[in-house]
Design a protein around this motif. Structure first.
Motif, PDB file in Angstrom:
ATOM      1  N   VAL A 130       0.839  -1.199   0.000  1.00  0.00           N
ATOM      2  CA  VAL A 130       0.000   0.000   0.000  1.00  0.00           C
ATOM      3  C   VAL A 130       0.872   1.246   0.000  1.00  0.00           C
ATOM      4  O   VAL A 130       0.628   2.206  -0.741  1.00  0.00           O
ATOM      5  CB  VAL A 130      -0.941  -0.007   1.230  1.00  0.00           C
ATOM      6  N   GLU A 131       1.916   1.228   0.788  1.00  0.00           N
ATOM      7  CA  GLU A 131       2.821   2.376   0.874  1.00  0.00           C
ATOM      8  C   GLU A 131       3.506   2.629  -0.471  1.00  0.00           C
ATOM      9  O   GLU A 131       3.594   3.765  -0.937  1.00  0.00           O
ATOM     10  CB  GLU A 131       3.879   2.105   1.960  1.00  0.00           C
ATOM     11  N   ILE A 132       3.970   1.545  -1.084  1.00  0.00           N
ATOM     12  CA  ILE A 132       4.697   1.690  -2.352  1.00  0.00           C
ATOM     13  C   ILE A 132       3.776   2.232  -3.445  1.00  0.00           C
ATOM     14  O   ILE A 132       4.189   3.022  -4.293  1.00  0.00           O
ATOM     15  CB  ILE A 132       5.285   0.321  -2.771  1.00  0.00           C
ATOM     16  N   LEU A 133       2.509   1.827  -3.400  1.00  0.00           N
ATOM     17  CA  LEU A 133       1.562   2.248  -4.429  1.00  0.00           C
ATOM     18  C   LEU A 133       0.822   3.524  -4.041  1.00  0.00           C
ATOM     19  O   LEU A 133      -0.154   3.907  -4.694  1.00  0.00           O
ATOM     20  CB  LEU A 133       0.555   1.136  -4.715  1.00  0.00           C
ATOM     21  N   ALA A 134       1.280   4.163  -2.996  1.00  0.00           N
ATOM     22  CA  ALA A 134       0.545   5.315  -2.477  1.00  0.00           C
ATOM     23  C   ALA A 134       0.552   6.494  -3.441  1.00  0.00           C
ATOM     24  O   ALA A 134      -0.296   7.374  -3.362  1.00  0.00           O
ATOM     25  CB  ALA A 134       1.123   5.745  -1.127  1.00  0.00           C
ATOM     26  N   GLY A 135       1.506   6.499  -4.371  1.00  0.00           N
ATOM     27  CA  GLY A 135       1.569   7.606  -5.313  1.00  0.00           C
ATOM     28  C   GLY A 135       0.493   7.553  -6.376  1.00  0.00           C
ATOM     29  O   GLY A 135       0.338   8.492  -7.158  1.00  0.00           O
ATOM     30  N   LEU A 136      -0.266   6.473  -6.431  1.00  0.00           N
ATOM     31  CA  LEU A 136      -1.299   6.328  -7.449  1.00  0.00           C
ATOM     32  C   LEU A 136      -2.681   6.535  -6.838  1.00  0.00           C
ATOM     33  O   LEU A 136      -2.921   6.133  -5.691  1.00  0.00           O
ATOM     34  CB  LEU A 136      -1.234   4.932  -8.084  1.00  0.00           C
TER      35      LEU A 136
ATOM     36  N   ALA B  20      -4.593  -2.803  -3.708  1.00  0.00           N
ATOM     37  CA  ALA B  20      -3.164  -2.606  -3.969  1.00  0.00           C
ATOM     38  C   ALA B  20      -2.445  -3.948  -4.082  1.00  0.00           C
ATOM     39  O   ALA B  20      -1.625  -4.158  -4.971  1.00  0.00           O
ATOM     40  CB  ALA B  20      -2.538  -1.766  -2.854  1.00  0.00           C
ATOM     41  N   LEU B  21      -2.794  -4.859  -3.203  1.00  0.00           N
ATOM     42  CA  LEU B  21      -2.180  -6.174  -3.219  1.00  0.00           C
ATOM     43  C   LEU B  21      -2.521  -6.902  -4.518  1.00  0.00           C
ATOM     44  O   LEU B  21      -1.646  -7.512  -5.153  1.00  0.00           O
ATOM     45  CB  LEU B  21      -2.687  -6.957  -2.009  1.00  0.00           C
ATOM     46  N   LYS B 150       3.987   6.461 -13.801  1.00  0.00           N
ATOM     47  CA  LYS B 150       3.576   6.996 -12.509  1.00  0.00           C
ATOM     48  C   LYS B 150       3.935   6.018 -11.384  1.00  0.00           C
ATOM     49  O   LYS B 150       4.395   6.424 -10.319  1.00  0.00           O
ATOM     50  CB  LYS B 150       2.064   7.242 -12.543  1.00  0.00           C
ATOM     51  N   LEU B 151       3.725   4.737 -11.668  1.00  0.00           N
ATOM     52  CA  LEU B 151       4.052   3.714 -10.673  1.00  0.00           C
ATOM     53  C   LEU B 151       5.549   3.729 -10.374  1.00  0.00           C
ATOM     54  O   LEU B 151       5.974   3.661  -9.217  1.00  0.00           O
ATOM     55  CB  LEU B 151       3.629   2.340 -11.203  1.00  0.00           C
ATOM     56  N   SER B 154       6.353   6.413  -8.178  1.00  0.00           N
ATOM     57  CA  SER B 154       5.881   6.117  -6.829  1.00  0.00           C
ATOM     58  C   SER B 154       6.827   5.166  -6.103  1.00  0.00           C
ATOM     59  O   SER B 154       7.014   5.255  -4.900  1.00  0.00           O
ATOM     60  CB  SER B 154       4.479   5.521  -6.915  1.00  0.00           C
ATOM     61  N   CYS B 155       7.419   4.234  -6.853  1.00  0.00           N
ATOM     62  CA  CYS B 155       8.361   3.285  -6.252  1.00  0.00           C
ATOM     63  C   CYS B 155       9.665   3.961  -5.892  1.00  0.00           C
ATOM     64  O   CYS B 155      10.223   3.774  -4.811  1.00  0.00           O
ATOM     65  CB  CYS B 155       8.694   2.152  -7.221  1.00  0.00           C
ATOM     66  N   PRO B 158       9.250   8.107  -2.966  1.00  0.00           N
ATOM     67  CA  PRO B 158       8.980   8.100  -1.539  1.00  0.00           C
ATOM     68  C   PRO B 158       9.627   6.927  -0.820  1.00  0.00           C
ATOM     69  O   PRO B 158      10.000   7.051   0.328  1.00  0.00           O
ATOM     70  CB  PRO B 158       7.456   7.979  -1.458  1.00  0.00           C
ATOM     71  N   ALA B 159       9.791   5.814  -1.512  1.00  0.00           N
ATOM     72  CA  ALA B 159      10.286   4.618  -0.830  1.00  0.00           C
ATOM     73  C   ALA B 159      11.748   4.767  -0.437  1.00  0.00           C
ATOM     74  O   ALA B 159      12.250   4.018   0.371  1.00  0.00           O
ATOM     75  CB  ALA B 159      10.121   3.398  -1.718  1.00  0.00           C
TER      76      ALA B 159
END
Lengths: 165, 165
Positions: A130-136, B20-21, B150-151, B154-155, B158-159
Motif C-alpha cells: 500500500v505504501e509503495i503504491l501510495a503515489g497512485l 493494492a495487493l 507513474k508507478l 511512486s516506487c 517516496p520509498a
DNA sequence: GCAGAATGCTTTAGGTTTAATCTATTCAAG
DNA sequence: CTTGAATAGATTAAACCTAAAGCATTCTGC
C-alpha cells in the motif's frame, strides 16, 4: 539529479525504440523495483525470503492444504524447487505434509505456528505494498488492474500453441 | 511444465484482498509470463540467457563502454552477478574490458563480434515483444506506459528517503 | 486382472543470484 | 606527504531455480 531512478534499464531506452519494447522494459523495471523492496524488508524484518513468503501465502489461502504440483503451478516454479522450499519450511515447523487419499501425493498445510508467523508477515507485507503504491490514485489502480488483466490475457492466450483457440 | 493461466498466483487472490495487493500480484504475474517466454526463446534460438541479453543491450546503447557499477545499477542486479556475466561474455569474445583512467575500474564494451551477435538477437527479441503485446491496442499501450511511469515514480521516490521505523 | 501409460513427488547436477566480505585504488583532510 | 574513509571489483557461502532422470502409485484399455 535523481541519482538512482534515472539510471535503470528502461530510462536508458533510446528514443527510437519501439513502443512495445519500451512498455515491456518499463513493466520489468516496476516489478523489479517493488520486488527488491519487498525482498529486503522480508529479510530484515522477518529473516525470510520472497519464495518462502509466496509459498506460505498460497497455503494460507487454502487451509485444507495444497498438493505439490498445485503449489508448483500457482507459484510458477518447477516441482523440484517447491520440494526444496517445503523441506525448509517443514524443518522449521511452519508447514506440514499431511497424507492424502492418493498415496503418491500429500497435502502441504500451514501448522498453527506457520499460520501465526504468516499472519504477522502478511499484515506488514500488505502495508508495504500500500505504501509503495501510495503515489497512485484509486482511479489509477483501477486503470492498471484493467489493462494488466488484458495484458495477462494477451500473454496467456496466443502463447499456448498446443491448445486450439 | 508450463503454468496454466487459470491457476497462477494472482488468480487465486481472495475477493477480500485489498486492491493494492491485487495490483501488485497481477503486475508480478504479467512480468513473469512475458519473462518466461523471452527466456525460453533466447535459450532455444540463440543459446543465451536473459541476463546476458540485457547486459549486451546496455552495452549496445553505450558504445564507449560502461563501468561495472554502472552495469550493476542499470540492470538492477548485484555487482558479483555482473562480474560473472561479464566473465562469461568476455570468454566468448562478445565483450572486452578496456582500461580506464581510474585504475581500479575499467570500461566494458561490446566487441565487433558481440555487436553483430547482439544485433541479430535484438531484432528477434523486439519481434517477440511486439507479438506478445499484440492483444493490446495502441491506446492500451499508451495508457499502460503512462500508468507505469507513474508507478515507477511512486516506487523510486517516496520509498527511498523515508526508512520506516 | 494386468501390462503399460500417466501422475506425483524427489533427486541430481548445473547454473544463477544475492548479501556479505575482501583487496586494491582513489580521495580528502591535516 | 600521510592517514583514514570511500569506492571499484572480485570472491565466497547460501539460497534459488531448472531440466532431466528416477521411484512409487494410480489409472486405462484390453
Amino acid at each position: 539529479m535523481p541519482a538512482r531512478s534515472a539510471a535503470d534499464r528502461e530510462s536508458a531506452a533510446r528514443a527510437d525504440d519501439h513502443r512495445a519494447l519500451r512498455l515491456w522494459l518499463r513493466l520489468l523495471t516496476c516489478t523489479q523495483l517493488i520486488e527488491r523492496v519487498v525482498r529486503r524488508r522480508l529479510r530484515e524484518r522477518f529473516a525470510t525470503t520472497l519464495p518462502r513468503f509466496d509459498l506460505m501465502s498460497q497455503l494460507e489461502r487454502n487451509p485444507e492444504g495444497l498438493k505439490m504440483n498445485e503449489l508448483s503451478r500457482r507459484l510458477m516454479v518447477t516441482g523440484g524447487n517447491v520440494t526444496g522450499i517445503v523441506d525448509q519450511l517443514a524443518r522449521e515447523g511452519l508447514v506440514e505434509r499431511a497424507a492424502d487419499a492418493d498415496r503418491r501425493a500429500f497435502r502441504v498445510r500451514l501448522t498453527r505456528t506457520g499460520r501465526r508467523a504468516f499472519g504477522e508477515m502478511a499484515r506488514a507485507h500488505e502495508a508495504w505494498i500500500v505504501e509503495i503504491l501510495a503515489g497512485l490514485t484509486q482511479r489509477d489502480h483501477d486503470g492498471l488492474l484493467a489493462l494488466l488483466a488484458k495484458l495477462k490475457q494477451s500473454c496467456s492466450g496466443p502463447a499456448r500453441r498446443s491448445e486450439p483457440a
